[in-house]
Design a protein around this motif. Structure first.
Motif, PDB file in Angstrom:
ATOM      1  N   ALA A   1       0.841  -1.199   0.000  1.00 19.50           N
ATOM      2  CA  ALA A   1       0.000   0.000   0.000  1.00 19.50           C
ATOM      3  C   ALA A   1       0.875   1.248   0.000  1.00 19.50           C
ATOM      4  CB  ALA A   1      -0.918   0.001   1.218  1.00 19.50           C
ATOM      5  N   MET A   2       2.003   1.169   0.698  1.00 18.27           N
ATOM      6  CA  MET A   2       2.907   2.321   0.748  1.00 18.27           C
ATOM      7  C   MET A   2       3.526   2.604  -0.621  1.00 18.27           C
ATOM      8  SD  MET A   2       2.641   3.525   3.730  1.00 18.27           S
ATOM      9  CE  MET A   2       0.944   2.939   3.731  1.00 18.27           C
ATOM     10  N   TRP A   3       3.749   1.547  -1.416  1.00 19.74           N
ATOM     11  CA  TRP A   3       4.221   1.757  -2.794  1.00 19.74           C
ATOM     12  C   TRP A   3       3.173   2.558  -3.571  1.00 19.74           C
ATOM     13  CZ3 TRP A   3       8.461  -0.119  -5.863  1.00 19.74           C
ATOM     14  CH2 TRP A   3       8.309   0.089  -7.231  1.00 19.74           C
ATOM     15  N   SER A   4       1.907   2.168  -3.418  1.00 22.17           N
ATOM     16  CA  SER A   4       0.831   2.871  -4.119  1.00 22.17           C
ATOM     17  C   SER A   4       0.761   4.326  -3.687  1.00 22.17           C
ATOM     18  CB  SER A   4      -0.512   2.178  -3.841  1.00 22.17           C
ATOM     19  OG  SER A   4      -0.504   0.843  -4.293  1.00 22.17           O
ATOM     20  N   PHE A   5       0.829   4.560  -2.377  1.00 28.70           N
ATOM     21  CA  PHE A   5       0.743   5.927  -1.879  1.00 28.70           C
ATOM     22  C   PHE A   5       2.011   6.718  -2.205  1.00 28.70           C
ATOM     23  CE2 PHE A   5      -2.340   3.932   1.223  1.00 28.70           C
ATOM     24  CZ  PHE A   5      -3.454   4.411   0.557  1.00 28.70           C
ATOM     25  N   GLY A   6       3.158   6.026  -2.255  1.00 28.06           N
ATOM     26  CA  GLY A   6       4.383   6.689  -2.693  1.00 28.06           C
ATOM     27  C   GLY A   6       4.253   7.166  -4.126  1.00 28.06           C
TER      28      GLY A   6
ATOM     29  N   THR B   1      -7.481  -0.833  -0.120  1.00 28.15           N
ATOM     30  CA  THR B   1      -7.699  -2.244   0.230  1.00 28.15           C
ATOM     31  C   THR B   1      -6.423  -2.877   0.764  1.00 28.15           C
ATOM     32  OG1 THR B   1      -9.395  -2.397  -1.491  1.00 28.15           O
ATOM     33  CG2 THR B   1      -8.528  -4.467  -0.635  1.00 28.15           C
ATOM     34  N   ARG B   2      -5.276  -2.472   0.240  1.00 27.36           N
ATOM     35  CA  ARG B   2      -4.014  -3.037   0.715  1.00 27.36           C
ATOM     36  C   ARG B   2      -3.748  -2.717   2.184  1.00 27.36           C
ATOM     37  NH1 ARG B   2      -0.135  -2.150  -4.663  1.00 27.36           N
ATOM     38  NH2 ARG B   2      -0.615  -4.202  -5.576  1.00 27.36           N
ATOM     39  N   LEU B   3      -4.379  -1.668   2.684  1.00 29.57           N
ATOM     40  CA  LEU B   3      -4.201  -1.325   4.093  1.00 29.57           C
ATOM     41  C   LEU B   3      -4.932  -2.299   5.017  1.00 29.57           C
ATOM     42  CD1 LEU B   3      -4.577   2.571   3.974  1.00 29.57           C
ATOM     43  CD2 LEU B   3      -2.461   1.266   4.305  1.00 29.57           C
ATOM     44  N   VAL B   4      -5.949  -2.975   4.495  1.00 27.49           N
ATOM     45  CA  VAL B   4      -6.770  -3.838   5.355  1.00 27.49           C
ATOM     46  C   VAL B   4      -6.705  -5.311   4.969  1.00 27.49           C
ATOM     47  CG1 VAL B   4      -8.351  -1.946   5.858  1.00 27.49           C
ATOM     48  CG2 VAL B   4      -8.838  -3.457   3.940  1.00 27.49           C
ATOM     49  N   ILE B   5      -6.099  -5.625   3.820  1.00 25.11           N
ATOM     50  CA  ILE B   5      -6.150  -7.002   3.319  1.00 25.11           C
ATOM     51  C   ILE B   5      -5.394  -7.972   4.217  1.00 25.11           C
ATOM     52  CG2 ILE B   5      -4.082  -7.022   1.850  1.00 25.11           C
ATOM     53  CD1 ILE B   5      -7.550  -8.289   0.815  1.00 25.11           C
TER      54      ILE B   5
ATOM     55  N   LEU C   1     -17.000   2.892 -13.759  1.00 25.01           N
ATOM     56  CA  LEU C   1     -16.275   3.243 -12.533  1.00 25.01           C
ATOM     57  C   LEU C   1     -16.492   2.189 -11.452  1.00 25.01           C
ATOM     58  CD1 LEU C   1     -16.913   7.104 -12.336  1.00 25.01           C
ATOM     59  CD2 LEU C   1     -14.816   5.924 -13.041  1.00 25.01           C
ATOM     60  N   LEU C   2     -17.706   1.666 -11.360  1.00 29.42           N
ATOM     61  CA  LEU C   2     -17.974   0.588 -10.406  1.00 29.42           C
ATOM     62  C   LEU C   2     -17.104  -0.625 -10.724  1.00 29.42           C
ATOM     63  CD1 LEU C   2     -19.623  -0.733  -8.114  1.00 29.42           C
ATOM     64  CD2 LEU C   2     -21.322  -1.391  -9.851  1.00 29.42           C
ATOM     65  N   GLY C   3     -16.986  -0.935 -12.011  1.00 32.14           N
ATOM     66  CA  GLY C   3     -16.143  -2.056 -12.416  1.00 32.14           C
ATOM     67  C   GLY C   3     -14.693  -1.853 -12.021  1.00 32.14           C
ATOM     68  N   TRP C   4     -14.181  -0.640 -12.219  1.00 29.06           N
ATOM     69  CA  TRP C   4     -12.783  -0.375 -11.854  1.00 29.06           C
ATOM     70  C   TRP C   4     -12.579  -0.434 -10.342  1.00 29.06           C
ATOM     71  CZ3 TRP C   4      -9.784  -1.562 -15.396  1.00 29.06           C
ATOM     72  CH2 TRP C   4      -9.932  -1.155 -16.716  1.00 29.06           C
ATOM     73  N   VAL C   5     -13.564   0.004  -9.579  1.00 28.21           N
ATOM     74  CA  VAL C   5     -13.461  -0.103  -8.116  1.00 28.21           C
ATOM     75  C   VAL C   5     -13.383  -1.573  -7.704  1.00 28.21           C
ATOM     76  CG1 VAL C   5     -14.692   0.239  -5.941  1.00 28.21           C
ATOM     77  CG2 VAL C   5     -14.566   2.098  -7.599  1.00 28.21           C
ATOM     78  N   ILE C   6     -14.277  -2.396  -8.260  1.00 26.38           N
ATOM     79  CA  ILE C   6     -14.276  -3.827  -7.929  1.00 26.38           C
ATOM     80  C   ILE C   6     -12.950  -4.463  -8.334  1.00 26.38           C
ATOM     81  CG2 ILE C   6     -15.368  -6.055  -8.434  1.00 26.38           C
ATOM     82  CD1 ILE C   6     -18.002  -4.509  -8.871  1.00 26.38           C
ATOM     83  N   ALA C   7     -12.470  -4.124  -9.535  1.00 21.23           N
ATOM     84  CA  ALA C   7     -11.200  -4.686 -10.011  1.00 21.23           C
ATOM     85  C   ALA C   7     -10.040  -4.252  -9.119  1.00 21.23           C
ATOM     86  CB  ALA C   7     -10.945  -4.252 -11.453  1.00 21.23           C
ATOM     87  N   GLY C   8     -10.046  -2.998  -8.681  1.00 21.26           N
ATOM     88  CA  GLY C   8      -8.981  -2.506  -7.804  1.00 21.26           C
ATOM     89  C   GLY C   8      -8.975  -3.212  -6.463  1.00 21.26           C
ATOM     90  N   ILE C   9     -10.163  -3.432  -5.912  1.00 15.60           N
ATOM     91  CA  ILE C   9     -10.267  -4.155  -4.639  1.00 15.60           C
ATOM     92  C   ILE C   9      -9.726  -5.575  -4.794  1.00 15.60           C
ATOM     93  CG2 ILE C   9     -11.908  -5.152  -2.991  1.00 15.60           C
ATOM     94  CD1 ILE C   9     -13.651  -2.640  -3.463  1.00 15.60           C
ATOM     95  N   GLY C  10     -10.108  -6.241  -5.888  1.00 14.75           N
ATOM     96  CA  GLY C  10      -9.655  -7.611  -6.099  1.00 14.75           C
ATOM     97  C   GLY C  10      -8.162  -7.712  -6.330  1.00 14.75           C
ATOM     98  N   SER C  11      -7.605  -6.785  -7.100  1.00 12.80           N
ATOM     99  CA  SER C  11      -6.178  -6.842  -7.446  1.00 12.80           C
ATOM    100  C   SER C  11      -5.268  -6.560  -6.259  1.00 12.80           C
ATOM    101  CB  SER C  11      -5.869  -5.826  -8.557  1.00 12.80           C
ATOM    102  OG  SER C  11      -6.565  -6.131  -9.737  1.00 12.80           O
ATOM    103  N   ALA C  12      -5.785  -5.860  -5.266  1.00 13.63           N
ATOM    104  CA  ALA C  12      -4.944  -5.300  -4.206  1.00 13.63           C
ATOM    105  C   ALA C  12      -4.014  -6.307  -3.544  1.00 13.63           C
ATOM    106  CB  ALA C  12      -5.829  -4.634  -3.151  1.00 13.63           C
TER     107      ALA C  12
END
Length: 403
Positions: free
Chosen positions: A136-141, A270-274, A311-322
């Protein structure tokens, strides 16, 4: 703050500066294109050169980790990355920029493997899953680098000035965080070789370990293939979400940027909570169902005809990929002999980088044959492949909750 908490914070810091280093450069691509008067294809070649540098480093740093330890390897790699961040801003020809990006790629690639190896050490010391939070820190970086770089461009700061400031900050963090990391524990401990017999015994032991680890090489490569597939699937969102929103959904370029924001935002959050899910269900569960959720989200994007649905699809995909790639990386550190942890992880990360590099080219080629939304459907297929791959993992390891 305890020593273990300091080590966790230090790895957070390294992931952040590595993610930022990539986007500090990447946000200047349009500026570089105009400054050097080069084409889109030339930019594509330069991006491949950057990736080639990363792949080169990945092939070498695994052995360094096993010999000197992940702390020293992370420090050396991070420091090298900081120094190399000065160079792209100094380049005034495409050739010099290519050299600069190759060297920066070496720094980023080496840091990526080394800090992941140290993250595994920290997670083991914590005795609970914390690995995805590092990613998650890579993403936020990356978000930090893009934001600061964008503000610098908006205020007409020279690229050299911005990258020099980023390089100084990177070096400061890399150097100061070194003492906060866990002590080195090299996998190739230097034995007290007082006699020739001791030397022969040590060589024999290493030979046996090499032979034993070779038996899992195919399995390690398969994990790499799973991670590469996940990387290409993840790249459909990172590389193509904005273009899909503009060209397929029909929004303005400014509105299209929202697609990338929601995708990366969903993934980073999602990476913060996975890790809590990993603790409860295990790595294999997260890899399998994360891949399936990613495939579902991408499918929603493929069939979408309106902005809210896309946008809903991208949110779902982002959650899954995390959690998929971080957990494959962490799992790869548990495969084979402990003396080869660094090299096994380096193989998996290297194959993943190959997927990252190949992904845009594959999708781009498919768009010559089919519409963009159908080409993005490759992410659905690859998500299903990664999910099915967990069946191979589970057969090899009866305990699906290994952490």
């Amino acid at each position: 703050m305890s020593a273990l908490q300091k080590a966790r914070f230090a790895v957070f810091a390294y992931f952040t500066i590595a993610g930022a280093a990539v986007t500090f450069w990447a946000v200047h691509i349009p500026f570089v294109e105009n400054k050097l008067d080069i084409s889109h294809s030339a930019i594509g070649t330069l991006l491949l050169v950057f990736g080639g540098g990363a792949l080169t480093a990945i092939q070498l740093v695994g052995n360094l980790i096993d010999r000197v330890g992940s702390r020293t390897a992370t420090f050396l790699s991070g420091t090298f990355m900081g120094v190399m961040l000065f160079l792209p801003g100094l380049a005034n020809t495409p050739l010099l920029l290519g050299v600069a990006l190759f060297l920066l790629g070496i720094g980023v690639g080496a840091t990526d493997v080394a800090m992941n190896a140290h993250a595994v050490d920290v997670e083991k010391a914590y005795q609970r899953p914390i690995f995805s939070a590092f990613h998650a820190m890579w993403s936020f970086g990356g978000l930090i680098g893009a934001s600061i770089g964008g503000l610098a461009l908006a205020n007409s700061l020279e690229m050299q000035t911005t990258l020099s400031g980023a390089a100084i900050a990177t070096l400061f963090i890399a150097i100061t965080m070194r003492t906060w990391m866990l002590p080195d524990s090299p996998n190739h401990q230097k034995a007290e070789q007082k006699t020739g017999e001791d030397k022969r015994a040590e060589k024999s032991r290493l030979k046996q370990l090499n032979a034993s680890n070779r038996r899992v090489l195919g399995y390690v490569l398969f994990l790499g293939a799973m991670a590469a597939a996940a990387a290409i699937a993840e790249g459909t969102g990172v590389d193509w979400s904005t273009l899909h929103h503009a060209r397929v959904i029909g929004t303005s370029d400014a509105q299209a940027a929202i697609a990338l924001v929601v995708y990366t935002g969903a993934m980073g959050t999602t990476r913060l909570v996975i890790d809590k899910v990993v603790a409860a269900k295990g790595r294999i569960f997260v890899i399998r169902f994360g891949s399936l959720v990613s495939a579902l989200g991408t499918f929603v994007v493929v069939v979408s005809t309106t902005s809210p649905v896309a946008l809903l699809g991208w949110v779902i995909a982002g959650i899954g990929s995390a959690g998929v790639i971080p957990q494959i990386f962490a799992y790869s550190a548990e495969v084979g002999e402990s003396s080869h942890t660094g090299r096994n992880m380096a193989k998996v990360v290297g194959i993943t980088y190959a997927g990252v590099l190949a992904g845009p080219a594959i999708i781009g080629f498919l768009t010559e044959l089919v519409p963009l939304n159908i080409a993005i459907g490759l992410g659905v297929i690859l998500g299903l492949f990664t999910a099915l791959g967990t069946l191979v993992i589970k057969r090899r390891n009866a305990d699906a909750k290994t952490v």
